[in-house]
Enzyme design. Sequence first.
Site, PDB file in Angstrom:
ATOM      1  N   GLU A 127       0.820  -1.200   0.000  1.00 26.89           N
ATOM      2  CA  GLU A 127       0.000   0.000   0.000  1.00 26.89           C
ATOM      3  C   GLU A 127       0.861   1.260   0.000  1.00 26.89           C
ATOM      4  O   GLU A 127       0.617   2.202  -0.754  1.00 26.89           O
ATOM      5  CB  GLU A 127      -0.936  -0.008   1.208  1.00 26.89           C
ATOM      6  CG  GLU A 127      -1.936   1.140   1.200  1.00 26.89           C
ATOM      7  CD  GLU A 127      -2.947   1.026   2.324  1.00 26.89           C
ATOM      8  OE1 GLU A 127      -4.106   0.672   2.041  1.00 26.89           O
ATOM      9  OE2 GLU A 127      -2.570   1.301   3.479  1.00 26.89           O
ATOM     10  N   GLN A 176       9.764  36.526 -10.057  1.00 24.89           N
ATOM     11  CA  GLN A 176      10.525  35.357  -9.628  1.00 24.89           C
ATOM     12  C   GLN A 176       9.876  34.625  -8.455  1.00 24.89           C
ATOM     13  O   GLN A 176      10.030  33.408  -8.330  1.00 24.89           O
ATOM     14  CB  GLN A 176      11.952  35.768  -9.254  1.00 24.89           C
ATOM     15  CG  GLN A 176      12.848  36.001 -10.454  1.00 24.89           C
ATOM     16  CD  GLN A 176      14.292  36.183 -10.056  1.00 24.89           C
ATOM     17  OE1 GLN A 176      14.600  36.686  -8.972  1.00 24.89           O
ATOM     18  NE2 GLN A 176      15.193  35.764 -10.932  1.00 24.89           N
TER      19      GLN A 176
END
Length: 421
Positions: free
Chosen positions: A244, A281
Amino acid sequence: MRFEWDDDRDGLGRDFRRLGEETLGKDVAERDRAGVFSREDWLACAERGLFGLMLPPEYGGAGRGAVDHVRAMEGLGRGCRDNGLMMAIGAHVLAAEVPIWKFGDERQRRAYLPGLAAGRLIGANAMTEPGSGSDASSLATTADRDGGFYRLTGRKLYVTNAPVADLFVVYATVGRHLGFTGVTAFLVERADVGVSVKEQAGKMGLRTARWGEIELDGCRIPASRRLGAERQGGAVFAQTMAWERSLLLAPWLGVMEREIEACVRHCRRRRQFGRHIGHFQSVSNRLVDMRVRWELARMLLYRAAAELDRDGRAPTATIFPEAGKLYVSETAVEVFTGLTQLYGALGYSSEGDTERHLRDAVGMTISSGTSDMQRVVIAGKLGITWPDTETTDTDTATDADTASGARYPGDTRTETSGGAR
């Protein structure tokens, strides 16, 4: 290591992406608010063979590997917007089918796997209790032998799929004084006398994957429905958790890729202060970091899947199941937190998908063991939590010590779950 797909695997990803885009999750926003599971979408996935992808053909499967499963689920995640559905699929395949496939006898496999593969049966895994989650040695659910039967008594919580499930993999102890070594796995059918299921309160995210509580009141089941040997439940659960943890986050690779690309398009269109916001940025750097983390998450998850294919059994001695689960789940939270910032009020609004994805991603850091528990397990595998002895220099511990089967606190926790299941 190969970084390109052959036509077969590439086609597998494309096919399930198309299924997600064209068929699944059309009303997910409404169902998320109401907490409604889509049986129609479930059966659509079953018809495409998704549930039996890894099972041998004799049990209704396609006999493919774990890497193929990740490729299929990544494609599904890229196309499907219902994260709860994909969570329900993971619980069904990885925590119900896999233990029967790996530990069931031939009669059990033939009795249950074809129905699970075809989607006629829905499976669930029941471990968590009111007083135990990560600490499976504290299980209060008991299994008392009664001739050719067992009587199961106890209460399980946070069982994904419980309200819709037909079959439960239930963990109980044959003796509470035995601690973890007494844990034994059983196959319990919803129709068994002494089984009652009720839905639990709503949750923050993954709402279309319903969860519930199971009450076992002297539930009498034949010994032929014990999964594996008596007191082998720890090994069953350890393998189940390794599968899992290695594969559960596969859809999120597709989800993150789709949403990062959508945000890039948004940042190329959205203008503020006379410029597209992607020129700032603070925006572009955030998107770059998301993309880099996604690439790393993808490589780590496929490495975990490749380990499963190489060994045929979950490699519980390696860190890849826990590392993959930890890194991908935390990356998903970081990505959707960042996307919320980039979209601003739109990301915070329920008009879009971002806030729902963020709520769902938080749930993935808890299911199959919290992030803290993944770190505890990894620390144990690295030998960091080697127990104190008369020799306090832990640097003297060697690979031979771990190879000999010596136990340490983190090692026992490779066999436990720290989250809602």
